[in-house]
Motif scaffolding. Structure first.
Motif, PDB file in Angstrom:
ATOM      1  N   GLU A   1       0.825  -1.236  -0.144  1.00  0.00           N
ATOM      2  CA  GLU A   1      -0.068  -0.025   0.088  1.00  0.00           C
ATOM      3  C   GLU A   1       0.833   1.313  -0.161  1.00  0.00           C
ATOM      4  OE1 GLU A   1      -3.765  -1.381   2.433  1.00  0.00           O
ATOM      5  OE2 GLU A   1      -2.065  -1.340   3.649  1.00  0.00           O
ATOM      6  N   LEU A   2       1.982   1.082   0.845  1.00  0.00           N
ATOM      7  CA  LEU A   2       2.922   2.359   0.740  1.00  0.00           C
ATOM      8  C   LEU A   2       3.408   2.854  -0.348  1.00  0.00           C
ATOM      9  CD1 LEU A   2       4.366   4.626   2.374  1.00  0.00           C
ATOM     10  CD2 LEU A   2       6.036   2.743   2.800  1.00  0.00           C
ATOM     11  N   VAL A   3       3.984   1.767  -1.245  1.00  0.00           N
ATOM     12  CA  VAL A   3       4.657   1.954  -2.604  1.00  0.00           C
ATOM     13  C   VAL A   3       3.413   2.514  -3.594  1.00  0.00           C
ATOM     14  CG1 VAL A   3       5.425   0.933  -4.578  1.00  0.00           C
ATOM     15  CG2 VAL A   3       6.203   0.023  -2.509  1.00  0.00           C
ATOM     16  N   GLU A   4       2.111   1.981  -3.383  1.00  0.00           N
ATOM     17  CA  GLU A   4       1.291   2.409  -4.233  1.00  0.00           C
ATOM     18  C   GLU A   4       0.872   4.040  -3.979  1.00  0.00           C
ATOM     19  OE1 GLU A   4      -2.203   0.084  -3.379  1.00  0.00           O
ATOM     20  OE2 GLU A   4      -1.331  -1.861  -4.824  1.00  0.00           O
ATOM     21  N   VAL A   5       0.691   4.345  -2.791  1.00  0.00           N
ATOM     22  CA  VAL A   5       0.720   5.781  -2.303  1.00  0.00           C
ATOM     23  C   VAL A   5       1.795   6.707  -2.927  1.00  0.00           C
ATOM     24  CG1 VAL A   5       0.546   7.605  -0.442  1.00  0.00           C
ATOM     25  CG2 VAL A   5      -0.669   5.441  -0.327  1.00  0.00           C
ATOM     26  N   LEU A   6       3.120   6.038  -2.833  1.00  0.00           N
ATOM     27  CA  LEU A   6       4.273   6.913  -3.130  1.00  0.00           C
ATOM     28  C   LEU A   6       4.324   7.136  -4.634  1.00  0.00           C
ATOM     29  CD1 LEU A   6       6.867   5.243  -0.949  1.00  0.00           C
ATOM     30  CD2 LEU A   6       5.995   7.515  -0.605  1.00  0.00           C
ATOM     31  N   ARG A   7       3.906   5.913  -5.386  1.00  0.00           N
ATOM     32  CA  ARG A   7       3.758   6.122  -6.769  1.00  0.00           C
ATOM     33  C   ARG A   7       2.592   7.053  -7.280  1.00  0.00           C
ATOM     34  NH1 ARG A   7       8.334   5.868  -6.178  1.00  0.00           N
ATOM     35  NH2 ARG A   7       9.598   4.146  -6.188  1.00  0.00           N
ATOM     36  N   ALA A   8       1.712   7.269  -6.679  1.00  0.00           N
ATOM     37  CA  ALA A   8       0.353   8.163  -6.980  1.00  0.00           C
ATOM     38  C   ALA A   8       0.782   9.630  -6.713  1.00  0.00           C
ATOM     39  CB  ALA A   8      -0.693   7.366  -6.557  1.00  0.00           C
ATOM     40  N   ASP A   9       1.706   9.765  -5.849  1.00  0.00           N
ATOM     41  CA  ASP A   9       2.038  11.104  -5.394  1.00  0.00           C
ATOM     42  C   ASP A   9       2.951  11.777  -6.282  1.00  0.00           C
ATOM     43  OD1 ASP A   9       3.195  13.454  -3.972  1.00  0.00           O
ATOM     44  OD2 ASP A   9       2.346  12.595  -2.130  1.00  0.00           O
ATOM     45  N   PRO A  10       2.571  12.929  -7.000  1.00  0.00           N
ATOM     46  CA  PRO A  10       3.636  13.472  -7.910  1.00  0.00           C
ATOM     47  C   PRO A  10       4.933  14.245  -7.172  1.00  0.00           C
ATOM     48  CG  PRO A  10       1.357  14.422  -8.173  1.00  0.00           C
ATOM     49  CD  PRO A  10       1.253  13.654  -6.920  1.00  0.00           C
ATOM     50  N   GLY A  11       4.810  14.497  -6.056  1.00  0.00           N
ATOM     51  CA  GLY A  11       5.932  14.784  -5.371  1.00  0.00           C
ATOM     52  C   GLY A  11       6.875  13.680  -4.484  1.00  0.00           C
ATOM     53  N   LEU A  12       6.455  12.342  -4.540  1.00  0.00           N
ATOM     54  CA  LEU A  12       7.241  11.347  -4.204  1.00  0.00           C
ATOM     55  C   LEU A  12       7.470  10.276  -5.206  1.00  0.00           C
ATOM     56  CD1 LEU A  12       5.224  10.964  -0.554  1.00  0.00           C
ATOM     57  CD2 LEU A  12       7.509  12.363  -1.081  1.00  0.00           C
ATOM     58  N   ARG A  13       6.777  10.385  -6.274  1.00  0.00           N
ATOM     59  CA  ARG A  13       6.709   9.149  -7.265  1.00  0.00           C
ATOM     60  C   ARG A  13       8.274   8.750  -7.656  1.00  0.00           C
ATOM     61  NH1 ARG A  13       3.180  11.010 -12.077  1.00  0.00           N
ATOM     62  NH2 ARG A  13       2.036  11.222 -10.247  1.00  0.00           N
ATOM     63  N   ARG A  14       9.076   9.667  -7.724  1.00  0.00           N
ATOM     64  CA  ARG A  14      10.575   9.496  -8.210  1.00  0.00           C
ATOM     65  C   ARG A  14      11.494   9.171  -6.994  1.00  0.00           C
ATOM     66  NH1 ARG A  14      12.566  14.194 -10.623  1.00  0.00           N
ATOM     67  NH2 ARG A  14      14.353  12.649 -11.202  1.00  0.00           N
ATOM     68  N   LEU A  15      10.698   9.259  -5.615  1.00  0.00           N
ATOM     69  CA  LEU A  15      11.665   8.746  -4.664  1.00  0.00           C
ATOM     70  C   LEU A  15      12.069   7.053  -4.822  1.00  0.00           C
ATOM     71  CD1 LEU A  15      12.827   9.540  -1.729  1.00  0.00           C
ATOM     72  CD2 LEU A  15      10.466   8.565  -0.864  1.00  0.00           C
ATOM     73  N   PRO A  16      13.511   7.017  -4.736  1.00  0.00           N
ATOM     74  CA  PRO A  16      13.780   5.446  -4.773  1.00  0.00           C
ATOM     75  C   PRO A  16      13.236   4.657  -3.534  1.00  0.00           C
ATOM     76  CG  PRO A  16      15.816   6.923  -5.159  1.00  0.00           C
ATOM     77  CD  PRO A  16      14.510   7.962  -4.697  1.00  0.00           C
TER      78      PRO A  16
END
Length: 120
Positions: free
Chosen positions: A65-80
């Motif tokens: 779920e965390l990865v899905e939230v990160l990838r959906a957030d424009p400010g966090l999607r590029r975070l490794p």
């Protein structure tokens, strides 16, 4: 220059402790979270982590779920995001790396070094 932290997200206190020790003794600052919800709170703090190490199976909010939230957030999607899990074959994730548990310290350090600072 202040180094950005590595965010470790795992519900096992012993794993958090050992990963923190490994990373800090190799010069990486660390933040910790015991589930995905705590990780989102930690991601709201400055500075933004250089990368996230995340377990997949956790209470409250899983690593999936965390990865899905990160990838959906424009400010966090590029975070490794580096996934640490014994269950790597379940489904595909949009992550930077997958490392099996138990984690090989040398492989983990090489992965962190390779992805550290990828997002500035």
């Amino acid at each position: 220059m202040r180094l950005r932290p590595v965010l470790i997200v795992d519900d096992e206190p012993d794993i958090l402790r050992s990963l923190r020790h490994l990373l800090e003794t190799n010069g990486f600052p660390v933040r910790e979270a015991s589930d995905g919800s705590e990780a989102l709170d930690a991601l709201a703090e400055e500075p933004l982590p250089a990368l996230v190490l995340v377990d997949l199976r956790m209470p409250v909010m899983s690593g999936w779920e965390l990865v899905e939230v990160l990838r959906a957030d424009p400010g966090l999607r590029r975070l490794p995001v580096v996934v640490l899990s014994a269950d790597l074959g379940e489904r595909l994730l949009d992550v930077s790396a997958l490392l099996p548990k138990p984690v090989d310290p040398e492989r983990l350090l090489a992965t962190v070094e390779g992805h550290y600072g990828a997002v500035m």
